[in-house]
Scaffold this motif. Structure first.
Motif, short mmCIF file in Angstrom:
data_model
loop_
_atom_site.label_atom_id
_atom_site.label_comp_id
_atom_site.label_asym_id
_atom_site.label_seq_id
_atom_site.Cartn_x
_atom_site.Cartn_y
_atom_site.Cartn_z
N ARG A 25 30.63 -11.04 24.22
CA ARG A 25 30.58 -10.28 22.97
C ARG A 25 30.55 -8.77 23.22
O ARG A 25 30.21 -8.31 24.30
CB ARG A 25 29.34 -10.68 22.17
CG ARG A 25 29.28 -12.16 21.83
CD ARG A 25 30.32 -12.56 20.82
NE ARG A 25 30.21 -13.95 20.43
CZ ARG A 25 30.92 -14.52 19.45
NH1 ARG A 25 31.80 -13.79 18.80
NH2 ARG A 25 30.77 -15.79 19.16
N LEU A 26 30.89 -8.04 22.17
CA LEU A 26 30.81 -6.58 22.21
C LEU A 26 29.53 -6.13 21.53
O LEU A 26 29.08 -6.74 20.56
CB LEU A 26 31.99 -5.96 21.48
CG LEU A 26 33.40 -6.27 22.00
CD1 LEU A 26 34.43 -5.62 21.10
CD2 LEU A 26 33.56 -5.80 23.42
N PRO A 27 28.92 -5.04 21.98
CA PRO A 27 27.81 -4.46 21.22
C PRO A 27 28.26 -4.13 19.80
O PRO A 27 29.44 -3.82 19.56
CB PRO A 27 27.47 -3.19 22.00
CG PRO A 27 27.96 -3.45 23.39
CD PRO A 27 29.19 -4.29 23.22
N THR A 28 27.35 -4.20 18.87
CA THR A 28 27.71 -3.98 17.47
C THR A 28 28.39 -2.63 17.25
O THR A 28 29.43 -2.54 16.61
CB THR A 28 26.45 -4.07 16.58
OG1 THR A 28 25.80 -5.32 16.81
CG2 THR A 28 26.81 -3.93 15.10
N LEU A 29 27.82 -1.59 17.82
CA LEU A 29 28.38 -0.25 17.67
C LEU A 29 29.15 0.13 18.94
O LEU A 29 28.98 1.21 19.50
CB LEU A 29 27.28 0.77 17.39
CG LEU A 29 26.40 0.46 16.17
CD1 LEU A 29 25.42 1.60 15.93
CD2 LEU A 29 27.24 0.20 14.93
N PHE A 30 30.03 -0.77 19.35
CA PHE A 30 30.73 -0.56 20.63
C PHE A 30 31.50 0.75 20.71
O PHE A 30 31.60 1.33 21.80
CB PHE A 30 31.65 -1.75 20.94
CG PHE A 30 32.79 -1.93 19.99
CD1 PHE A 30 34.00 -1.31 20.20
CD2 PHE A 30 32.65 -2.74 18.87
CE1 PHE A 30 35.05 -1.47 19.33
CE2 PHE A 30 33.71 -2.92 17.98
CZ PHE A 30 34.91 -2.29 18.21
N PRO A 31 32.07 1.29 19.61
CA PRO A 31 32.76 2.59 19.76
C PRO A 31 31.83 3.69 20.25
O PRO A 31 32.23 4.56 21.03
CB PRO A 31 33.29 2.89 18.35
CG PRO A 31 33.41 1.54 17.70
CD PRO A 31 32.24 0.78 18.24
N ALA A 32 30.55 3.65 19.82
CA ALA A 32 29.60 4.68 20.25
C ALA A 32 29.26 4.51 21.73
O ALA A 32 29.12 5.50 22.46
CB ALA A 32 28.34 4.61 19.40
N TYR A 33 29.12 3.28 22.20
CA TYR A 33 28.87 3.06 23.62
C TYR A 33 30.08 3.48 24.45
O TYR A 33 29.95 4.13 25.50
CB TYR A 33 28.55 1.60 23.89
CG TYR A 33 27.14 1.20 23.53
CD1 TYR A 33 26.09 1.40 24.42
CD2 TYR A 33 26.86 0.60 22.31
CE1 TYR A 33 24.79 1.03 24.09
CE2 TYR A 33 25.57 0.22 21.97
CZ TYR A 33 24.54 0.44 22.86
OH TYR A 33 23.25 0.09 22.52
#
Length: 400
Positions: free
Chosen positions: A44-52
């Motif tokens: 899975r991707l972190p929820t706020l993946f663009p910020a990471y």
């Protein structure tokens, strides 16, 4: 001058440019940090993946097992809002589709230098066969004008175009020469690498020389696949750095701290690649969200921030951010992101919490478009309306 002589002259110019100007002529950017995103269904991707991902230099999409073309396309679709380029590292020719080629900044052709012949030649042959026999002919047939009524002419033109375009696609793809050093990994099993195939630093240097001077490999990749190589890896990296002038030297495997990242970069790696720790952030988010609901449950953003600040500093989010040398305060940044994540997840699953884009802890994570991203995230969880939102729903663990 004959055509053969002209071709040799052009090739000589290319060789001189590589040797004199080194990595300036390499088409792969000199990235310091790359995040590997695995299209496996369980990753899975972190929820706020663009910020990471704003912290990393680029994203690599690819995995060793359980990957399909559909999963790969969905991953690229989800990553379309990431603020950094994404490229494709397929483990099988079937994972490359028109959609992935369009989405990827470039395509890599992995070649394992210490595996069996299938991993070096067989897979490359299978990939070229897929291009030559299926993907390129389909594109050519679609592109040829219907006014070519003469079928024999159409066949001759089409066949020549297929050959030319196949050669062009193969030559413009990035050659990625792997040295796989963890025989217990999925990557080793896929490549036929056993304990007897693990290379000493001197032999790894010889393979790197062959990769640069004969195979024209843009990347020489030292792969420990989930396990940190420690002193053995840094010693090998020193020899790879010594052997290469034009190729980029990449290291991947078990990097979960600033110390490990700096060690491999100091030893000679141009780029450190991390993957598992990034996906582990998504698992941490689910655990934290469940713990917060049980222990507190109050959706007030300040309450959320206070609860997150009281957690241990050694979060997985902080571990991932610590692998990026340019992130000055990974622990503090992780707290901000985890606070924003919990606010967002409460909003996604409950009616009471405020809209996350009105909360500084959320809005500050995006240079622009925080509200747009949050709304699309909400639709992805509740009722996806397009391919991007369906890709988000498939890639994110946003609802417990």
């Amino acid at each position: 001058m004959s055509l053969r002589s002209s071709y040799a002259a052009v090739d000589a110019v290319r060789v001189v440019a590589q040797e004199l100007f080194g990595d300036a002529t390499n088409p792969v950017p000199n990235w310091t940090h790359v995040t590997k995103v695995d299209p496996e269904p369980d990753k899975r991707l972190p929820t706020l993946f663009p910020a990471y991902l704003a912290a990393t230099d680029a994203v690599s999409v690819g995995g060793s097992s359980g990957v399909t073309a559909a999963h790969t396309e969905a991953t690229f679709a989800a990553l379309s809002t990431a603020p950094v380029p994404a490229f494709h590292e397929p483990s099988a020719a079937a994972h490359v589709t028109p959609a992935t080629r369009e989405a990827a900044t470039f395509l890599t052709l992995p070649e394992v230098l210490n595996g069996d012949s299938e991993s070096l030649v067989g897979r490359l042959g299978a990939g070229v066969e897929s291009l030559h026999d299926d993907q390129v002919p389909a594109a050519v047939a679609h592109a040829l004008p219907s006014t070519l009524a003469d079928r024999s002419l159409q066949s001759r033109v089409g066949d020549r175009l297929v050959d030319v375009l196949t050669s062009w696609l193969v030559r413009t793809a990035v050659s990625e020469a792997y040295i796989v050093q963890n025989p217990d990994s999925a990557a080793a099993r896929e490549a036929g690498v056993t304990a007897d195939d693990v290379l000493e630093p001197a032999e790894a240097r010889r393979r790197a020389l062959a990769a640069e001077h004969r195979l024209d490999s843009e990347i020489v990749y030292l792969e420990y696949s989930g396990t940190y190589g420690g002193e053995a890896a840094t010693e090998t990296l020193e020899r790879l750095d010594e052997a290469t002038q034009w190729a980029r030297v990449w290291y991947g495997g078990g990097v979960r701290s600033r110390a490990a990242a700096e060690a491999v970069l100091s030893a000679g790696a141009d780029t450190v690649v991390v993957g598992d720790v990034f996906h582990d952030v998504a698992d941490e988010e689910a655990t934290l969200a469940a713990a917060y609901r049980e222990a507190v449950g109050d959706p007030d953003p300040e309450t959320v921030a206070s609860w997150v600040a009281g957690r241990a500093d050694d979060t997985t989010a902080a571990a991932y951010l610590s692998t990026v040398p340019s992130v000055d305060a990974p622990t503090e940044r992780a707290r901000e992101l985890l606070t924003a994540t919990l606010v967002c997840r409460l909003w996604l699953t409950d009616d009471g919490p405020p809209a996350p884009w009105t909360v500084p802890a959320f809005a500050d994570q995006f240079a622009d478009g925080a509200e747009t991203f949050a709304r699309r995230l909400g639709r992805a969880v509740r009722e996806p309306s397009d391919d991007y939102e369906r890709a988000l729903a498939a890639s994110l663990a946003t609802v417990e």
